[in-house]
Design a protein around this motif. Structure first.
Motif, PDB file in Angstrom:
ATOM      1  N   ASP A   1      -3.518   5.736  -1.807  1.00  0.00           N
ATOM      2  CA  ASP A   1      -4.492   6.480  -1.342  1.00  0.00           C
ATOM      3  C   ASP A   1      -5.311   7.506  -2.022  1.00  0.00           C
ATOM      4  O   ASP A   1      -6.395   7.925  -1.867  1.00  0.00           O
ATOM      5  CB  ASP A   1      -4.110   7.198  -0.138  1.00  0.00           C
TER       6      ASP A   1
ATOM      7  N   PHE B   1       3.796   0.637   2.610  1.00  0.00           N
ATOM      8  CA  PHE B   1       3.404  -0.197   3.564  1.00  0.00           C
ATOM      9  C   PHE B   1       3.386  -1.596   3.178  1.00  0.00           C
ATOM     10  O   PHE B   1       2.619  -1.857   2.063  1.00  0.00           O
ATOM     11  CB  PHE B   1       2.513  -0.017   4.410  1.00  0.00           C
ATOM     12  N   SER B   2       3.940  -2.627   3.762  1.00  0.00           N
ATOM     13  CA  SER B   2       3.772  -4.057   3.201  1.00  0.00           C
ATOM     14  C   SER B   2       3.329  -4.713   4.539  1.00  0.00           C
ATOM     15  O   SER B   2       4.074  -4.890   5.530  1.00  0.00           O
ATOM     16  CB  SER B   2       5.153  -4.669   2.737  1.00  0.00           C
ATOM     17  N   GLY B   3       2.214  -5.328   4.533  1.00  0.00           N
ATOM     18  CA  GLY B   3       1.836  -6.243   5.663  1.00  0.00           C
ATOM     19  C   GLY B   3       1.659  -5.151   6.623  1.00  0.00           C
ATOM     20  O   GLY B   3       1.699  -5.780   8.040  1.00  0.00           O
ATOM     21  N   GLY B   4       1.370  -3.955   6.604  1.00  0.00           N
ATOM     22  CA  GLY B   4       1.284  -3.065   7.590  1.00  0.00           C
ATOM     23  C   GLY B   4       2.322  -2.402   8.262  1.00  0.00           C
ATOM     24  O   GLY B   4       2.410  -1.548   9.054  1.00  0.00           O
ATOM     25  N   HIS B   5       3.413  -3.009   7.844  1.00  0.00           N
ATOM     26  CA  HIS B   5       4.792  -2.367   8.043  1.00  0.00           C
ATOM     27  C   HIS B   5       5.309  -1.369   7.354  1.00  0.00           C
ATOM     28  O   HIS B   5       5.329  -1.587   5.908  1.00  0.00           O
ATOM     29  CB  HIS B   5       5.851  -3.385   8.359  1.00  0.00           C
ATOM     30  N   PRO B   6       6.155  -0.215   7.756  1.00  0.00           N
ATOM     31  CA  PRO B   6       6.598   0.662   6.746  1.00  0.00           C
ATOM     32  C   PRO B   6       7.822  -0.038   5.877  1.00  0.00           C
ATOM     33  O   PRO B   6       8.289  -0.696   6.513  1.00  0.00           O
ATOM     34  CB  PRO B   6       7.026   1.896   7.513  1.00  0.00           C
TER      35      PRO B   6
ATOM     36  N   ARG C   1       4.831   7.490   1.421  1.00  0.00           N
ATOM     37  CA  ARG C   1       5.403   6.321   2.345  1.00  0.00           C
ATOM     38  C   ARG C   1       4.588   5.048   1.516  1.00  0.00           C
ATOM     39  O   ARG C   1       3.828   5.033   0.836  1.00  0.00           O
ATOM     40  CB  ARG C   1       4.525   6.316   3.639  1.00  0.00           C
TER      41      ARG C   1
ATOM     42  N   ASP D   1       0.827  -1.225  -0.005  1.00  0.00           N
ATOM     43  CA  ASP D   1       0.015   0.040  -0.122  1.00  0.00           C
ATOM     44  C   ASP D   1       0.662   1.225   0.090  1.00  0.00           C
ATOM     45  O   ASP D   1       1.810   1.325   0.649  1.00  0.00           O
ATOM     46  CB  ASP D   1      -0.885   0.075   1.027  1.00  0.00           C
TER      47      ASP D   1
ATOM     48  N   SER E   1       0.946   5.599   0.021  1.00  0.00           N
ATOM     49  CA  SER E   1       0.210   6.993   0.510  1.00  0.00           C
ATOM     50  C   SER E   1       1.097   8.302  -0.032  1.00  0.00           C
ATOM     51  O   SER E   1       2.320   7.972  -0.154  1.00  0.00           O
ATOM     52  CB  SER E   1      -0.061   7.134   1.699  1.00  0.00           C
TER      53      SER E   1
ATOM     54  N   ARG F   1      -4.584   0.528  -4.253  1.00  0.00           N
ATOM     55  CA  ARG F   1      -3.710   0.331  -3.125  1.00  0.00           C
ATOM     56  C   ARG F   1      -2.828   1.887  -2.906  1.00  0.00           C
ATOM     57  O   ARG F   1      -2.173   1.736  -2.008  1.00  0.00           O
ATOM     58  CB  ARG F   1      -2.472  -0.585  -3.864  1.00  0.00           C
TER      59      ARG F   1
END
Length: 985
Positions: free
Chosen positions: A99, A12-17, A10, A2, A4, A97
């Motif tokens: 924002d 993120f992969s699996g919620g991690h930066p 930024r 994901d 932004s 993916r």
């Protein structure tokens, strides 16, 4: 992965930066993300990365290095790919993916949503922002250059959100946030105007006016301009205290939704889908149909579904359009305007001024207007707002063809399963008596009003059983009296429609109640009404327009008319016995004239002798069309003629009974309508006996014998033909004598009395030598040829069949030439000439198909299947036999279907599937054993024996073949030799 860009850039992969590297590398990624799935030239990246035009010679290499590092960063991600594309690059990924794309999607959904939902979606969109777009990756100049459209979109979403709050009257919730936004963007006039409106509504009018003065001063000092006209007008309206600026609490006038609403889910979805599509004109949808169908209930249910899309209110009015005094649009507009906040003293006098004020009051509001029970287009037009964000839902008994509609739904009665569900929803124990419940549904004709009355009666009268009520409804004379419950009555709806008719329409409505329940064409209505065709057509269409008549299609005429059952009962209540008798007198004369004319043009019609009454009808072209397409005319009218026979018999009009029966008999034979043929023949026989008419007695007995023979009731057929032969000498009609003798001969052939059959056929040919009746001669030759085929006398069979075919071809009779050709094809196969058989049968099958003779086409397909089986071509045999069975299953030819079953059994046995084959053979044998036809009974037992032998049951096989030998040898069938060989083998 994901990403932004609405704030710092930024990932993120699996919620991690994810570490995206140095600032310039993050900037390159940001540009690629904004252009996701698009080609981005390398020159564009260089231009943005070095905005002062001082890109070093190594710039392209630097960009390539950054791209390579980003590729390495994404190496483990399956959903992101960065590729080289010509002189540039492309970042491939799901745009949702990123924002910024989610932001745009949420804003788009918000624009089509109601204000409550719009606020939710816009707040979700704005929550994606975490500071200025692309912060931390570029200088302010570059950032603004790239991100300016994003900032504009954010401010637009913010303004849209504030607007939704204001439309809902929720200004207190956003006034402080609105003030901050206006301070941050003091030159955005839309934000300032919204703040002025919010402050004014919160009784802070001085602050609202001061806000305007600050805007005016700033625009003058910085830009040298005045505020926009809309903002200036708002200031003036605030100064005047315009009440329309205050939060609008629109009318909420929808009646309560209907309890136990059942069915029509697709219709409801289609109806609600017509609203909110963003067109430039208001959505106007109409529901039309006859009384009692639940038009109002459907409209109310749809309006409740739609209410959230029209937050500024819902107006509802019954326009009384079905009654004698529809509501005046001026009166309705006065009520609407009062409901929209206009004082009674301020109401304009003229309709035009009220229309203008109504459209002004709805111009900036989303209002749903439900106009129930409309009379016509003239009544409706003044009541339609001009604002495209408004919606109008209309119900009417008229079809409203002169109104511009986005959608028109013409309701019919409920489907049986939905009608039953409605009834059981009101009285659940109805399900315990399914037969009686189904009968109630049928008698109510799918009308929800009638079903609700019945269901409520059952619920409120536990002593009354479902069977009792079904029996009471079954009596047509009392049915409408039973459909009364409290202040609800089916008859009352019909009365309103009837009272609203003009005198000529009311007369037509009454007289047409005398027409057959099977429907009627415009020409028949013209006869019944005693009018010319054009006048009758206008009257019929006017009754269709108000949903008192319905339309269907016919084989001869494009449009046939009929009443709904309950409306017909109401119309009958208005019909006097004298009018009914007059209508049927006129109709009977017309049926006699046109029926005799049509019958004379059938292949084997024109036997009867009588002079019909003249046709009292001005209908140009009707006679020529009947001549051109007589079978289609009879297809449409035969049910009505059968009804006319029954009425004539009840009235004791014996001559008319016999004559009408004769006009339809040949057609009923042509279409294998044996029960109808038997019915008219029985009535005609009674009438002929009463008249002591040898001619009509012989004719009736002939028809009775024919119907019995074709349904394999050979005892009745033999008795009827014998009685007919007894009176024939006094009938004085040589051709009728030949036809009856021929029919007797066919019966003898089917029963295995082949010598007697041959004598009758020979006698017919002798008599036909002195009669000019080539068609009947050809038919006799065909039947005689079939008899020779059964006996294995191939030369004689070919001689007779070939002459029959030649005669039919000379007459232009394709159907009977093909039917005779089928018999010749079988002879070719029996002689061992398979090629000739296939050629002849294929040609006959195509000709029969083109002629629309499904029954004989299927018989020919069965023969082609048999020929293919004999040749060992099992797939082709199965295809032909299966198609034959499919066609025959849709006809009344039980004998032909049984023969196809036997053939399928033989084919499956040859295919190595004896279980399936045995099931087919058993079905065929079960019918043919009781059919009275010894030849086919023997042939089916021959097949059964083969199946038993294949299963190892030699004793059972021999028993079957012995029975087959007994049948086939006794009558002299050539198949007996095959059975003998099996028994001796």
């Amino acid at each position: 992965m994901d990403f932004s860009v609405l704030g710092p850039v930024r990932a993120f992969s699996g919620g991690h930066p994810v570490d995206l590297g140095v600032r310039k590398q993050r900037f390159v990624l940001a540009v690629l993300l904004l252009e996701a799935n698009k080609h981005v030239p390398a020159d564009r990246l260089i231009e943005l990365a070095w905005p002062e035009g001082e890109a070093p010679d190594t710039a392209r290499a630097v960009i390539h290095t950054q791209i390579s590092r980003l590729r390495a960063t994404f190496a483990g991600a399956e959903d992101v790919t960065l590729v080289r594309e010509g002189s540039g690059y492309q970042l491939r990924l799901d745009p949702m993916r990123v924002d910024v794309f989610r932001f745009h999607a949420l804003c788009a959904r918000a624009r089509a949503a109601t204000d409550d939902r719009r606020i939710e979606l816009l707040e979700e969109a704005l929550a994606l922002w975490d500071g200025p777009a692309l912060s931390s990756v570029a200088t302010e100049d570059v950032r603004l250059r790239v991100a300016a459209p994003l900032e504009e979109a954010r401010l637009g979403a913010l303004e849209d959100r504030f607007g939704a709050y204001l439309r809902l009257g929720r200004e207190a919730e956003i006034v402080h946030e609105l003030a901050e936004a206006a301070t941050e963007h003091p030159l955005r006039q839309q934000l300032v105007a919204k703040l002025m409106l919010a402050l004014h509504r919160l009784d802070r009018t001085p602050e609202a006016l001061a806000t305007y003065q600050r805007l005016h001063r700033r625009l003058d000092e910085e830009l040298g301009i005045e505020p926009a006209p809309a903002v200036r007008r708002l200031q003036v309206r605030i100064l005047r205290g315009d009440p329309s600026l205050m939060p609008f609490t629109g009318p909420r006038q929808l009646p309560p939704d209907v309890d136990h609403y059942t069915g029509r889910h697709d219709v409801l979805d289609s109806l609600t889908g017509l609203f909110g599509t963003g067109d430039r004109v208001p959505a106007v949808a109409a529901i039309t149909g006859k009384p009692g169908l639940g038009k109002t209930a459907l409209a109310i249910r749809a309006a409740h579904r739609l209410a959230a899309r029209f937050p500024d209110g819902q107006l509802f009015v019954d326009l009384h359009g079905a009654g004698p005094r529809p509501r005046d649009p001026a009166e309705v507009l006065a009520r609407f305007l009062r409901d929209l906040g206009v004082a009674g003293t301020d109401l304009p006098a003229s309709v035009e001024e009220r229309v203008g004020l109504f459209r002004d009051r709805t111009a900036s509001r989303r209002i749903l207007v439900v106009l129930d029970n409309a009379a016509d287009e003239e009544q409706l037009r003044p009541l339609i707002p001009g604002n495209p964000e408004c919606g109008v839902l209309v119900t009417s008994r008229r079809r409203l063809t002169g109104l511009d509609l986005r959608g028109l739904i013409h309701l019919d009665g409920l489907a049986d399963e939905d009608a039953l569900a409605l009834l059981t929803g009101l009285a659940p124990w109805v399900a315990d008596e399914p037969r009686e419940a189904a009968e109630i549904v049928r008698l109510c004709g799918g009308l929800p009003l009638a079903l609700r009355i019945v269901g409520t009666k059952l619920r409120s009268r536990p002593h009354q059983t479902v069977a009792d009520l079904a029996a009471r409804l079954a009596d047509e004379r009392d049915r409408l009296d039973e459909l009364v419950g409290g202040d609800r009555e089916v008859r009352a709806g019909f009365l309103l429609s009837y009272d609203g008719l003009e005198a000529g329409q009311r007369r037509a409505f009454r007289l047409l109640a005398a027409m057959p329940d099977t429907g009627f064409a415009a020409w028949a209505a013209a006869v019944a009404l005693g009018e010319d065709l054009r006048t009758a057509e206008r009257l019929l269409e006017s009754l269709v327009d108000v949903s008192l008549l319905e339309c269907g299609r016919g084989e001869f005429t494009a449009t046939r008319y009929h009443f709904h059952d309950l409306i017909r009962l109401y119309a009958k209540e208005k019909l006097s016995s004298a009018d009914r008798a007059a209508v049927w007198s006129r109709l009977t004369d017309a049926y006699l004239h046109l029926g005799k004319r049509a019958d004379a043009r059938l292949e084997f019609g024109g036997l009867h002798q009588f002079t019909p009454p003249p046709l009292a009808l001005e209908a140009p072209g009707l006679l020529a069309e009947v001549d051109r397409n007589a079978p289609a005319w009879l297809a449409d009218e035969h049910a009505s003629i059968v009804h006319a026979v029954e009425l004539s018999a009840v009235a004791g009009d014996d001559a008319t009974t016999c004559q009408l029966s004769a006009t339809v008999a040949a057609f009923l034979e042509l279409r294998a309508q044996w029960s109808d043929l038997r019915r008219v023949a029985e009535l005609s026989h009674v009438a002929a006996t009463r008249m002591d008419s040898p001619y009509w007695t012989a004719y009736a007995l002939f028809a009775l014998g024919l119907a019995a023979r074709e349904t394999r009731d050979f005892a009745t057929a033999e008795r009827s033909f014998r009685d007919a032969l007894a009176v024939l000498p006094r009938a004085g009609d040589p051709l009728l004598e030949v036809v009856i003798l021929l029919s007797v001969g066919v019966s003898h052939r089917l029963l295995g009395r082949w010598d007697e059959a041959a004598a009758h056929f020979a006698g017919c040919l002798s008599r036909l030598d002195s009669l000019a009746a080539p068609r009947w001669r050809a038919y006799t030759l065909r039947e005689y040829g079939v008899l020779h085929r059964y006996r294995g006398e191939w030369a004689k069979a070919k001689e007779f069949l070939t002459e029959a075919i030649a005669t039919y071809e000379a007459l232009g009779d394709v159907r009977w030439a093909a039917a005779s050709g089928r018999e010749l094809g079988i002879v070719h196969q029996d002689e061992g000439n398979r090629a000739a058989a296939v050629e002849q049968l294929t040609a006959s099958r195509q000709a029969l198909r083109d002629a629309g003779d499904g029954r004989r086409e299927a018989a020919t397909l069965r023969c082609l299947g048999w020929v293919a089986l004999e040749a060992g071509d099992l797939p082709e045999a199965l295809a032909h036999a299966s198609q034959a069975r499919e066609i025959l299953s849709r006809t009344r030819d039980s004998h032909g279907l049984a023969c196809a079953e036997v053939l399928l059994g033989d084919i499956h046995l040859a295919l190595g599937d004896p279980a399936t084959g045995r099931a087919h053979v058993d079905r065929g044998v079960a019918y043919l054993e009781t059919s009275g036809d010894p030849r086919w009974r023997g042939k089916s037992l021959l097949s059964l024996g083969r199946h038993l032998a294949a299963a190892g049951d030699d004793r059972g096989a021999r028993a079957a073949w012995e029975k087959a030998w007994e049948d086939l040898s006794r009558i002299g069938a050539h198949e007996a030799a095959t059975v003998r060989a099996l028994l001796d083998g």
